[in-house]
Motif scaffolding. Structure first.
Motif, PDB file in Angstrom:
ATOM      1  N   ALA A   1       1.627  67.188  54.229  1.00 58.78           N
ATOM      2  CA  ALA A   1       1.953  66.276  53.136  1.00 58.78           C
ATOM      3  C   ALA A   1       1.815  66.959  51.780  1.00 58.78           C
ATOM      4  N   ALA A   2       0.766  67.760  51.613  1.00 57.92           N
ATOM      5  CA  ALA A   2       0.567  68.464  50.342  1.00 57.92           C
ATOM      6  C   ALA A   2       1.700  69.462  50.089  1.00 57.92           C
ATOM      7  N   ILE A   3       2.083  70.203  51.121  1.00 60.19           N
ATOM      8  CA  ILE A   3       3.183  71.168  50.982  1.00 60.19           C
ATOM      9  C   ILE A   3       4.480  70.432  50.664  1.00 60.19           C
ATOM     10  N   ALA A   4       4.698  69.295  51.326  1.00 62.69           N
ATOM     11  CA  ALA A   4       5.920  68.518  51.084  1.00 62.69           C
ATOM     12  C   ALA A   4       5.979  68.033  49.644  1.00 62.69           C
ATOM     13  N   VAL A   5       4.869  67.533  49.112  1.00 67.79           N
ATOM     14  CA  VAL A   5       4.839  67.054  47.730  1.00 67.79           C
ATOM     15  C   VAL A   5       5.171  68.186  46.767  1.00 67.79           C
ATOM     16  N   TYR A   6       4.600  69.354  47.007  1.00 65.82           N
ATOM     17  CA  TYR A   6       4.820  70.494  46.108  1.00 65.82           C
ATOM     18  C   TYR A   6       6.279  70.946  46.123  1.00 65.82           C
ATOM     19  N   TYR A   7       6.810  71.189  47.321  1.00 64.06           N
ATOM     20  CA  TYR A   7       8.165  71.731  47.411  1.00 64.06           C
ATOM     21  C   TYR A   7       9.226  70.670  47.085  1.00 64.06           C
ATOM     22  N   ARG A   8       8.982  69.429  47.410  1.00 66.57           N
ATOM     23  CA  ARG A   8       9.957  68.388  47.078  1.00 66.57           C
ATOM     24  C   ARG A   8      10.054  68.208  45.567  1.00 66.57           C
ATOM     25  N   SER A   9       8.929  68.330  44.896  1.00 68.81           N
ATOM     26  CA  SER A   9       8.940  68.247  43.445  1.00 68.81           C
ATOM     27  C   SER A   9       9.802  69.354  42.836  1.00 68.81           C
ATOM     28  N   GLY A  10       9.654  70.571  43.367  1.00 67.16           N
ATOM     29  CA  GLY A  10      10.482  71.673  42.898  1.00 67.16           C
ATOM     30  C   GLY A  10      11.954  71.449  43.221  1.00 67.16           C
ATOM     31  N   MET A  11      12.231  70.880  44.397  1.00 61.93           N
ATOM     32  CA  MET A  11      13.608  70.580  44.792  1.00 61.93           C
ATOM     33  C   MET A  11      14.247  69.584  43.823  1.00 61.93           C
ATOM     34  N   LEU A  12      13.509  68.534  43.471  1.00 62.03           N
ATOM     35  CA  LEU A  12      14.036  67.537  42.546  1.00 62.03           C
ATOM     36  C   LEU A  12      14.271  68.130  41.158  1.00 62.03           C
ATOM     37  N   ASP A  13      13.373  69.020  40.728  1.00 57.85           N
ATOM     38  CA  ASP A  13      13.560  69.672  39.427  1.00 57.85           C
ATOM     39  C   ASP A  13      14.856  70.489  39.412  1.00 57.85           C
ATOM     40  N   GLU A  14      15.121  71.200  40.515  1.00 56.51           N
ATOM     41  CA  GLU A  14      16.363  71.980  40.595  1.00 56.51           C
ATOM     42  C   GLU A  14      17.590  71.078  40.561  1.00 56.51           C
ATOM     43  N   LEU A  15      17.537  69.964  41.301  1.00 51.33           N
ATOM     44  CA  LEU A  15      18.681  69.056  41.339  1.00 51.33           C
ATOM     45  C   LEU A  15      18.922  68.393  39.979  1.00 51.33           C
ATOM     46  N   ARG A  16      17.842  68.108  39.261  1.00 46.10           N
ATOM     47  CA  ARG A  16      17.982  67.485  37.946  1.00 46.10           C
ATOM     48  C   ARG A  16      18.434  68.466  36.873  1.00 46.10           C
ATOM     49  N   SER A  17      18.358  69.751  37.180  1.00 47.42           N
ATOM     50  CA  SER A  17      18.735  70.751  36.176  1.00 47.42           C
ATOM     51  C   SER A  17      20.230  70.751  35.886  1.00 47.42           C
ATOM     52  N   GLY A  18      21.025  70.176  36.768  1.00 46.19           N
ATOM     53  CA  GLY A  18      22.455  70.102  36.577  1.00 46.19           C
ATOM     54  C   GLY A  18      23.251  71.226  37.205  1.00 46.19           C
ATOM     55  N   GLN A  19      22.562  72.238  37.742  1.00 39.83           N
ATOM     56  CA  GLN A  19      23.292  73.380  38.302  1.00 39.83           C
ATOM     57  C   GLN A  19      24.025  73.035  39.593  1.00 39.83           C
ATOM     58  N   PHE A  20      23.661  71.906  40.222  1.00 42.69           N
ATOM     59  CA  PHE A  20      24.333  71.498  41.454  1.00 42.69           C
ATOM     60  C   PHE A  20      25.362  70.388  41.221  1.00 42.69           C
ATOM     61  N   ASP A  21      25.539  69.967  39.975  1.00 41.40           N
ATOM     62  CA  ASP A  21      26.404  68.823  39.699  1.00 41.40           C
ATOM     63  C   ASP A  21      27.857  69.076  40.094  1.00 41.40           C
ATOM     64  N   HIS A  22      28.292  70.323  40.064  1.00 42.50           N
ATOM     65  CA  HIS A  22      29.694  70.614  40.381  1.00 42.50           C
ATOM     66  C   HIS A  22      29.944  70.757  41.877  1.00 42.50           C
ATOM     67  N   CYS A  23      28.876  70.675  42.687  1.00 41.58           N
ATOM     68  CA  CYS A  23      29.009  70.892  44.136  1.00 41.58           C
ATOM     69  C   CYS A  23      29.587  69.644  44.814  1.00 41.58           C
ATOM     70  N   ALA A  24      30.596  69.846  45.639  1.00 38.93           N
ATOM     71  CA  ALA A  24      31.186  68.759  46.399  1.00 38.93           C
ATOM     72  C   ALA A  24      30.399  68.549  47.697  1.00 38.93           C
ATOM     73  N   PRO A  25      30.356  67.317  48.218  1.00 41.30           N
ATOM     74  CA  PRO A  25      29.690  67.097  49.505  1.00 41.30           C
ATOM     75  C   PRO A  25      30.457  67.779  50.630  1.00 41.30           C
ATOM     76  N   GLY A  26      29.748  68.127  51.659  1.00 44.72           N
ATOM     77  CA  GLY A  26      30.410  68.764  52.792  1.00 44.72           C
ATOM     78  C   GLY A  26      29.740  70.073  53.161  1.00 44.72           C
ATOM     79  N   PRO A  27      30.205  70.681  54.242  1.00 46.23           N
ATOM     80  CA  PRO A  27      29.536  71.871  54.770  1.00 46.23           C
ATOM     81  C   PRO A  27      29.870  73.171  54.050  1.00 46.23           C
ATOM     82  N   LEU A  28      30.946  73.192  53.245  1.00 54.88           N
ATOM     83  CA  LEU A  28      31.325  74.435  52.588  1.00 54.88           C
ATOM     84  C   LEU A  28      30.327  74.775  51.493  1.00 54.88           C
ATOM     85  N   HIS A  29      29.957  76.069  51.433  1.00 55.66           N
ATOM     86  CA  HIS A  29      28.964  76.487  50.453  1.00 55.66           C
ATOM     87  C   HIS A  29      29.441  76.218  49.037  1.00 55.66           C
ATOM     88  N   CYS A  30      28.527  75.765  48.196  1.00 58.06           N
ATOM     89  CA  CYS A  30      28.790  75.609  46.781  1.00 58.06           C
ATOM     90  C   CYS A  30      28.478  76.949  46.102  1.00 58.06           C
TER      91      CYS A  30
END
Length: 319
Positions: free
Chosen positions: A27-56
């Motif tokens: 649980a502690a590891i999940a809290v730490y890494y999930r927080s970092g994951m959310l920070d990356e997603l909120r940074s906007g660098q993934f906003d142009h990525c389309a859903p699906g299996p093809l790499h962004c």
């Protein structure tokens, strides 16, 4: 029963403590890494990525843009290994240690029945197993949700997600406990029971992974497109690797009979061979739950069966 439950707690409290430590660490590891994951997603660098299996791809390079989901995969792998770990280190010694050391005779001589002796030990182990496995599966689902089924995250059909999450984790853990308990009763030696449990639970884990890959228990759906028009997008589907062409009579042929992705060459080839449509086979994202409940039924049913066999043998055999 208070006395037998108290003794069961005394004998199993170390395993309960280890389970609680593993859960707290995860649980502690999940809290730490999930927080970092959310920070990356909120940074906007993934906003142009389309859903699906093809790499962004990164806008400034040709490298794929990915989240750090390796720790999440490790948690999924731990959840997949739970039936083996619980079966070997908890189930096998549950009755096997008392039988090997002769401690069961002392307990039974105090007026405790065989049923009470078994029920108190197994009930505590099963309750802890359900709690531990259920919470670990919940931690995985919570951590996975922001990156689920995205090219930069983790898809539902990857083995650490499909087999390391959901109710099948609980059923698998109970199966491991039940298998280890029965083998401990039969072997009457802890080390021998641990070896047999490792073999049985490991084989069952690999067997279910094989049924996933071959779609033995959950057949894929067939998606078709008329003529040479583009096939329905794969998207979040899990491809079975079967692609082909269909004749007017309904016969299916290999896609390599007309190995052209589209355009005039494909139309000409299809007309020449009499093909009227194209197809592929895949499991849609909704089949995640079909896989989950199928595995849960198989593993849960086996857990119940093995527990009943253990209880019957204890009632009928001299120990």
């Amino acid at each position: 029963m208070k006395g037998s439950f108290w003794l069961a707690w005394r004998q199993q409290r170390m395993m309960v403590g280890i389970g609680a430590t593993v859960l707290a660490t995860a649980a502690a590891i999940a809290v730490y890494y999930r927080s970092g994951m959310l920070d990356e997603l909120r940074s906007g660098q993934f906003d142009h990525c389309a859903p699906g299996p093809l790499h962004c791809m990164r806008p400034d390079t040709v490298l794929p843009l990915l989240l750090d989901v390796e720790p999440l995969r490790y948690l999924g792998a731990l959840n997949m290994a739970l039936p083996v770990l619980i079966g070997v280190f908890w189930g096998a010694p549950l009755l096997g240690r008392d039988l090997e050391l002769g401690m069961h005779r002392v307990v039974l001589a105090q007026g405790v029945s065989r049923g009470q002796w078994f029920a108190s030990r197994f009930a505590l182990a099963a309750a802890t197993t359900v709690t531990l496995s259920g919470l670990l599966a919940g931690v995985f689902a919570w951590w996975w949700r922001p990156a689920a089924n995205r090219s930069y995250g983790l898809f539902w059909y990857e083995n650490t997600a499909l087999s390391g999450s959901g109710p099948r984790v609980v059923a698998a853990a109970l199966f491991g406990l039940a298998a280890g308990t029965l083998l401990g009763l039969l072997a009457r030696r802890v080390l021998a029971a641990m070896g047999l449990t490792l073999l049985v639970t490991g084989t069952m884990t690999l067997l279910l992974e094989w049924t996933h890959r071959t779609r033995l228990l959950v057949p894929p759906h067939t998606y078709t497109s008329a003529g040479s028009i583009p096939k329905p997008a794969m998207g979040e589907k899990w491809s079975a690797g079967h692609y082909g062409l269909i004749t007017a009579s309904g016969r299916r042929d290999d896609v390599m009979n007309c190995p052209f992705p589209s355009g005039a060459q494909l139309r000409e080839c299809m007309d020449r061979h009499g093909y009227v449509a194209r197809f592929y086979e895949a499991n849609p994202v909704g089949d995640y739950w079909t896989f989950q409940w199928t595995d849960t039924a198989v593993l849960g049913g086996l857990a119940v069966l093995l527990t009943v066999v253990t209880a019957v043998l204890l009632h009928r055999r001299r120990i």
